[in-house]
Write a protein that holds these residues in place. Structure first.
Motif, mmCIF file in Angstrom:
data_model
loop_
_atom_site.group_PDB
_atom_site.id
_atom_site.type_symbol
_atom_site.label_atom_id
_atom_site.label_comp_id
_atom_site.label_asym_id
_atom_site.label_seq_id
_atom_site.Cartn_x
_atom_site.Cartn_y
_atom_site.Cartn_z
ATOM 1 N N UNK A 85 0.815 -1.213 0.000
ATOM 2 C CA UNK A 85 0.000 0.000 0.000
ATOM 3 C C UNK A 85 0.853 1.269 0.000
ATOM 4 N N UNK A 86 2.167 1.092 -0.080
ATOM 5 C CA UNK A 86 3.128 2.189 -0.101
ATOM 6 C C UNK A 86 3.088 3.058 1.168
ATOM 7 N N UNK A 87 2.695 2.466 2.271
ATOM 8 C CA UNK A 87 2.729 3.165 3.558
ATOM 9 C C UNK A 87 4.126 3.071 4.167
ATOM 10 N N UNK A 88 4.900 2.096 3.694
ATOM 11 C CA UNK A 88 6.305 1.947 4.058
ATOM 12 C C UNK A 88 7.091 1.957 2.753
ATOM 13 N N UNK A 89 8.174 2.740 2.723
ATOM 14 C CA UNK A 89 8.969 2.857 1.501
ATOM 15 C C UNK A 89 9.921 1.691 1.309
ATOM 16 N N UNK A 90 10.573 1.275 2.417
ATOM 17 C CA UNK A 90 11.618 0.255 2.319
ATOM 18 C C UNK A 90 11.736 -0.501 3.632
ATOM 19 N N UNK A 93 14.094 1.185 6.119
ATOM 20 C CA UNK A 93 13.723 2.416 6.819
ATOM 21 C C UNK A 93 13.815 2.191 8.326
ATOM 22 N N UNK A 94 14.084 3.250 9.052
ATOM 23 C CA UNK A 94 14.131 3.180 10.507
ATOM 24 C C UNK A 94 12.722 3.073 11.089
ATOM 25 N N UNK A 95 12.573 2.270 12.112
ATOM 26 C CA UNK A 95 11.286 2.102 12.780
ATOM 27 C C UNK A 95 10.795 3.443 13.324
ATOM 28 N N UNK A 96 11.695 4.253 13.870
ATOM 29 C CA UNK A 96 11.296 5.527 14.463
ATOM 30 C C UNK A 96 10.727 6.512 13.439
ATOM 31 N N UNK A 97 10.954 6.255 12.138
ATOM 32 C CA UNK A 97 10.370 7.111 11.106
ATOM 33 C C UNK A 97 8.863 6.897 10.972
ATOM 34 N N UNK A 98 8.360 5.805 11.512
ATOM 35 C CA UNK A 98 6.951 5.460 11.344
ATOM 36 C C UNK A 98 6.146 5.433 12.640
ATOM 37 N N UNK A 102 7.778 5.987 20.252
ATOM 38 C CA UNK A 102 8.883 5.123 20.676
ATOM 39 C C UNK A 102 10.015 5.946 21.262
ATOM 40 N N UNK A 103 10.824 5.316 22.068
ATOM 41 C CA UNK A 103 11.994 5.951 22.655
ATOM 42 C C UNK A 103 13.098 5.979 21.598
ATOM 43 N N UNK A 104 13.315 7.136 21.008
ATOM 44 C CA UNK A 104 14.309 7.265 19.932
ATOM 45 C C UNK A 104 15.707 6.863 20.383
#
Length: 134
Positions: A85-90, A93-98, A102-104
């Motif tokens: 669904x293109x909600x995630x690019x790759x 990608x870092x989990x914190x980008x989504x 979360x504790x960065x």
């Protein structure tokens, strides 16, 4: 049990029957299906008892199941759907980008691929490293 309309109950009969068959095949004492669609519970079904003891409690909405590693399947399916669904690019990608809550400092270098392959190294605030192995 929710008060679902008869048509809704009938539309999920096949999946409930399938889960019941699997329960029997694997000699499980209990099974349940719980499906949410558009923020609404559309199927809630329970079968069986908590254990093999006489007078065991029936499974119901308050029951808890030990699902062990099944979360891996849900995670893989969810990530696949998000990619499609293109909600995630790759996967890299870092989990914190989504995920905003979360504790960065702990997850700053953990990627989605790390979560899928269960190879993420989580560091604590005191710099010790914990590796998740599932």
């Amino acid at each position: 049990m929710l008060n679902l309309e008869k048509a809704e109950v009938e539309s999920f009969k096949a999946i409930n029957d399938y889960v019941s068959e699997v329960k029997s095949k694997i000699s499980a004492t209990a099974a349940a299906t719980f499906i949410i669609h558009n923020d609404r519970i559309v199927n809630e079904w329970y079968s069986g008892v908590h254990d093999n003891f006489k007078n065991s409690r029936l499974v119901d909405a308050e029951s808890r199941f030990n699902v062990a590693s099944v979360r891996k399947t849900f995670l893989g399916f969810s990530i696949s759907a998000a990619l499609q669904q293109r909600k995630i690019k790759s996967l890299d990608d870092l989990v914190i980008d989504y995920l905003n809550d979360l504790d960065n400092g702990v997850l700053d270098r953990t990627t989605i691929r790390h979560l899928l392959t269960h190879t993420h190294g989580l560091k604590s605030r005191d710099s010790r490293c914990f590796f998740a192995r599932n």
